[in-house]
Design a protein around this motif. Structure first.
Motif, PDB file in Angstrom:
ATOM      1  N   LEU A 290     -31.888 -17.692  63.967  1.00 44.23           N
ATOM      2  CA  LEU A 290     -31.594 -19.124  64.061  1.00 44.23           C
ATOM      3  C   LEU A 290     -32.825 -19.961  63.735  1.00 44.23           C
ATOM      4  O   LEU A 290     -33.489 -20.522  64.610  1.00 44.23           O
ATOM      5  CB  LEU A 290     -31.051 -19.453  65.461  1.00 44.23           C
ATOM      6  N   SER A 291     -33.103 -20.046  62.450  1.00 39.56           N
ATOM      7  CA  SER A 291     -34.243 -20.828  61.974  1.00 39.56           C
ATOM      8  C   SER A 291     -34.025 -21.161  60.514  1.00 39.56           C
ATOM      9  O   SER A 291     -33.128 -20.607  59.865  1.00 39.56           O
ATOM     10  CB  SER A 291     -35.546 -20.032  62.120  1.00 39.56           C
ATOM     11  N   ARG A 292     -34.858 -22.069  59.994  1.00 36.49           N
ATOM     12  CA  ARG A 292     -34.767 -22.373  58.560  1.00 36.49           C
ATOM     13  C   ARG A 292     -35.043 -21.120  57.748  1.00 36.49           C
ATOM     14  O   ARG A 292     -34.325 -20.824  56.784  1.00 36.49           O
ATOM     15  CB  ARG A 292     -35.762 -23.476  58.188  1.00 36.49           C
ATOM     16  N   THR A 293     -36.073 -20.396  58.111  1.00 41.87           N
ATOM     17  CA  THR A 293     -36.399 -19.169  57.383  1.00 41.87           C
ATOM     18  C   THR A 293     -35.245 -18.180  57.428  1.00 41.87           C
ATOM     19  O   THR A 293     -34.908 -17.544  56.430  1.00 41.87           O
ATOM     20  CB  THR A 293     -37.664 -18.516  57.988  1.00 41.87           C
ATOM     21  N   GLY A 294     -34.613 -18.092  58.599  1.00 42.84           N
ATOM     22  CA  GLY A 294     -33.472 -17.197  58.737  1.00 42.84           C
ATOM     23  C   GLY A 294     -32.308 -17.623  57.878  1.00 42.84           C
ATOM     24  O   GLY A 294     -31.613 -16.785  57.286  1.00 42.84           O
ATOM     25  N   LEU A 295     -32.080 -18.942  57.778  1.00 41.63           N
ATOM     26  CA  LEU A 295     -30.995 -19.450  56.938  1.00 41.63           C
ATOM     27  C   LEU A 295     -31.231 -19.102  55.476  1.00 41.63           C
ATOM     28  O   LEU A 295     -30.321 -18.616  54.782  1.00 41.63           O
ATOM     29  CB  LEU A 295     -30.879 -20.966  57.106  1.00 41.63           C
ATOM     30  N   VAL A 296     -32.441 -19.359  54.996  1.00 33.96           N
ATOM     31  CA  VAL A 296     -32.742 -19.075  53.592  1.00 33.96           C
ATOM     32  C   VAL A 296     -32.587 -17.585  53.299  1.00 33.96           C
ATOM     33  O   VAL A 296     -32.006 -17.181  52.280  1.00 33.96           O
ATOM     34  CB  VAL A 296     -34.152 -19.572  53.234  1.00 33.96           C
ATOM     35  N   ALA A 297     -33.098 -16.748  54.202  1.00 32.92           N
ATOM     36  CA  ALA A 297     -32.972 -15.303  54.008  1.00 32.92           C
ATOM     37  C   ALA A 297     -31.501 -14.881  54.020  1.00 32.92           C
ATOM     38  O   ALA A 297     -31.081 -14.016  53.242  1.00 32.92           O
ATOM     39  CB  ALA A 297     -33.753 -14.560  55.094  1.00 32.92           C
ATOM     40  N   HIS A 298     -30.711 -15.509  54.887  1.00 31.58           N
ATOM     41  CA  HIS A 298     -29.292 -15.169  55.002  1.00 31.58           C
ATOM     42  C   HIS A 298     -28.550 -15.472  53.708  1.00 31.58           C
ATOM     43  O   HIS A 298     -27.764 -14.637  53.227  1.00 31.58           O
ATOM     44  CB  HIS A 298     -28.675 -15.972  56.163  1.00 31.58           C
ATOM     45  N   VAL A 299     -28.768 -16.648  53.138  1.00 33.65           N
ATOM     46  CA  VAL A 299     -28.014 -17.001  51.926  1.00 33.65           C
ATOM     47  C   VAL A 299     -28.483 -16.201  50.719  1.00 33.65           C
ATOM     48  O   VAL A 299     -27.731 -16.032  49.754  1.00 33.65           O
ATOM     49  CB  VAL A 299     -28.085 -18.516  51.637  1.00 33.65           C
ATOM     50  N   LEU A 300     -29.726 -15.722  50.754  1.00 30.40           N
ATOM     51  CA  LEU A 300     -30.253 -14.943  49.630  1.00 30.40           C
ATOM     52  C   LEU A 300     -29.965 -13.447  49.749  1.00 30.40           C
ATOM     53  O   LEU A 300     -30.263 -12.691  48.823  1.00 30.40           O
ATOM     54  CB  LEU A 300     -31.766 -15.157  49.496  1.00 30.40           C
ATOM     55  N   THR A 301     -29.386 -13.044  50.875  1.00 26.20           N
ATOM     56  CA  THR A 301     -29.040 -11.634  51.043  1.00 26.20           C
ATOM     57  C   THR A 301     -28.040 -11.219  49.963  1.00 26.20           C
ATOM     58  O   THR A 301     -27.025 -11.889  49.743  1.00 26.20           O
ATOM     59  CB  THR A 301     -28.411 -11.396  52.427  1.00 26.20           C
ATOM     60  N   GLU A 302     -28.336 -10.125  49.287  1.00 26.90           N
ATOM     61  CA  GLU A 302     -27.441  -9.668  48.219  1.00 26.90           C
ATOM     62  C   GLU A 302     -26.224  -8.989  48.832  1.00 26.90           C
ATOM     63  O   GLU A 302     -26.349  -8.037  49.602  1.00 26.90           O
ATOM     64  CB  GLU A 302     -28.164  -8.716  47.276  1.00 26.90           C
ATOM     65  N   ARG A 303     -25.060  -9.510  48.501  1.00 26.04           N
ATOM     66  CA  ARG A 303     -23.811  -8.969  49.018  1.00 26.04           C
ATOM     67  C   ARG A 303     -22.898  -8.575  47.865  1.00 26.04           C
ATOM     68  O   ARG A 303     -22.938  -9.184  46.809  1.00 26.04           O
ATOM     69  CB  ARG A 303     -23.088 -10.012  49.883  1.00 26.04           C
ATOM     70  N   ARG A 304     -22.062  -7.598  48.139  1.00 25.41           N
ATOM     71  CA  ARG A 304     -20.984  -7.303  47.189  1.00 25.41           C
ATOM     72  C   ARG A 304     -19.814  -8.195  47.585  1.00 25.41           C
ATOM     73  O   ARG A 304     -19.172  -7.989  48.623  1.00 25.41           O
ATOM     74  CB  ARG A 304     -20.601  -5.819  47.217  1.00 25.41           C
ATOM     75  N   LEU A 305     -19.585  -9.188  46.762  1.00 27.27           N
ATOM     76  CA  LEU A 305     -18.592 -10.223  47.027  1.00 27.27           C
ATOM     77  C   LEU A 305     -17.340  -9.973  46.207  1.00 27.27           C
ATOM     78  O   LEU A 305     -17.408  -9.840  44.981  1.00 27.27           O
ATOM     79  CB  LEU A 305     -19.186 -11.593  46.682  1.00 27.27           C
ATOM     80  N   GLY A 306     -16.213  -9.911  46.876  1.00 28.05           N
ATOM     81  CA  GLY A 306     -14.946  -9.810  46.183  1.00 28.05           C
ATOM     82  C   GLY A 306     -14.271 -11.166  46.128  1.00 28.05           C
ATOM     83  O   GLY A 306     -14.366 -11.953  47.077  1.00 28.05           O
ATOM     84  N   VAL A 307     -13.613 -11.455  45.029  1.00 28.33           N
ATOM     85  CA  VAL A 307     -12.842 -12.686  44.876  1.00 28.33           C
ATOM     86  C   VAL A 307     -11.422 -12.309  44.474  1.00 28.33           C
ATOM     87  O   VAL A 307     -11.221 -11.567  43.511  1.00 28.33           O
ATOM     88  CB  VAL A 307     -13.473 -13.625  43.826  1.00 28.33           C
ATOM     89  N   LEU A 308     -10.461 -12.835  45.233  1.00 25.62           N
ATOM     90  CA  LEU A 308      -9.050 -12.597  44.940  1.00 25.62           C
ATOM     91  C   LEU A 308      -8.370 -13.946  44.765  1.00 25.62           C
ATOM     92  O   LEU A 308      -8.339 -14.761  45.687  1.00 25.62           O
ATOM     93  CB  LEU A 308      -8.383 -11.823  46.082  1.00 25.62           C
TER      94      LEU A 308
END
Length: 206
Positions: free
Chosen positions: A57-75
């Motif tokens: 729960l921090s700015r640094t944590g937010l940035v790291a969270h959104v930059l985490t590489e995920r395998r994203l599926g779109v349907l």
């Protein structure tokens, strides 16, 4: 006055810095689902945490969270078409789109109207069945971290009701994307939209 902006994950850190440069000292209120920025000049912004919850729960944590590489599926499923895609690091690595003709409405009454309605229903079932087979082939074996859906909610629910896709239902996360009949470009844009961070900026009235 409130306005909404959407920022790519790679641009979020710079956006946060720019917000402080424009509006003065910023206080962060961070929760697992949202981050509120309150600036010295009275402007504020609420960031919806994508693929919640946010662990650090921090700015640094937010940035790291959104930059985490995920395998994203779109349907994406609508009566007139469907699309399924797998994105890794923002890049489309596997996909399939297709379309099925579903007859429009008719002004005819009586038996003709009922006949058209039955035909439309049959065509819609065939379209959803085709969408289901594509989801089974593209999404089910993809080892996804998250799944974002769009199009028609009822159509998407119909596809995900298939027992072969039961592992995917727990991976579904917002946003639910409003899209036209899925084509390849629509699917590619949906992947970008699914990753984008929503920010609601509240500007004080002078």
């Amino acid at each position: 006055m409130t306005r909404t902006v959407h920022v790519a994950p790679e641009r979020l850190d710079r956006w946060l810095t720019g917000f402080g440069e424009r509006h003065g000292e910023v206080v962060y209120d961070v929760t697992p689902t949202s981050v509120t920025l309150s600036a010295e000049d009275g402007e504020s912004a609420v960031i919806t945490v994508p693929f919640e919850p946010l662990a650090e729960l921090s700015r640094t944590g937010l940035v790291a969270h959104v930059l985490t590489e995920r395998r994203l599926g779109v349907l994406l499923v609508r009566r007139g078409g469907y699309g399924a895609g797998v994105f890794a690091g923002g890049k489309l690595v596997d996909s399939k789109v297709g379309s099925r003709h579903v007859q429009g409405t008719t002004k005819a009454g009586g038996w003709s109207q009922q006949r058209y309605a039955r035909r439309r229903d049959n065509q819609a079932r065939e379209a959803f069945a085709a969408a289901t087979e594509v989801a089974v082939r593209i999404l089910a074996p993809a080892k996804l971290d998250v799944l974002v859906c769009g199009g028609d909610r009822r159509a998407v629910d119909t596809v995900l009701d298939d027992p072969r896709l039961k592992e995917l239902t727990g991976l579904v996360r917002p946003p639910f994307l409003g899209v036209p009949d899925p084509k390849q470009k629509v699917l590619e844009q949906a992947g970008a939209d699914a990753r984008a961070i929503r920010i609601d900026v509240d500007q004080p009235v002078p």
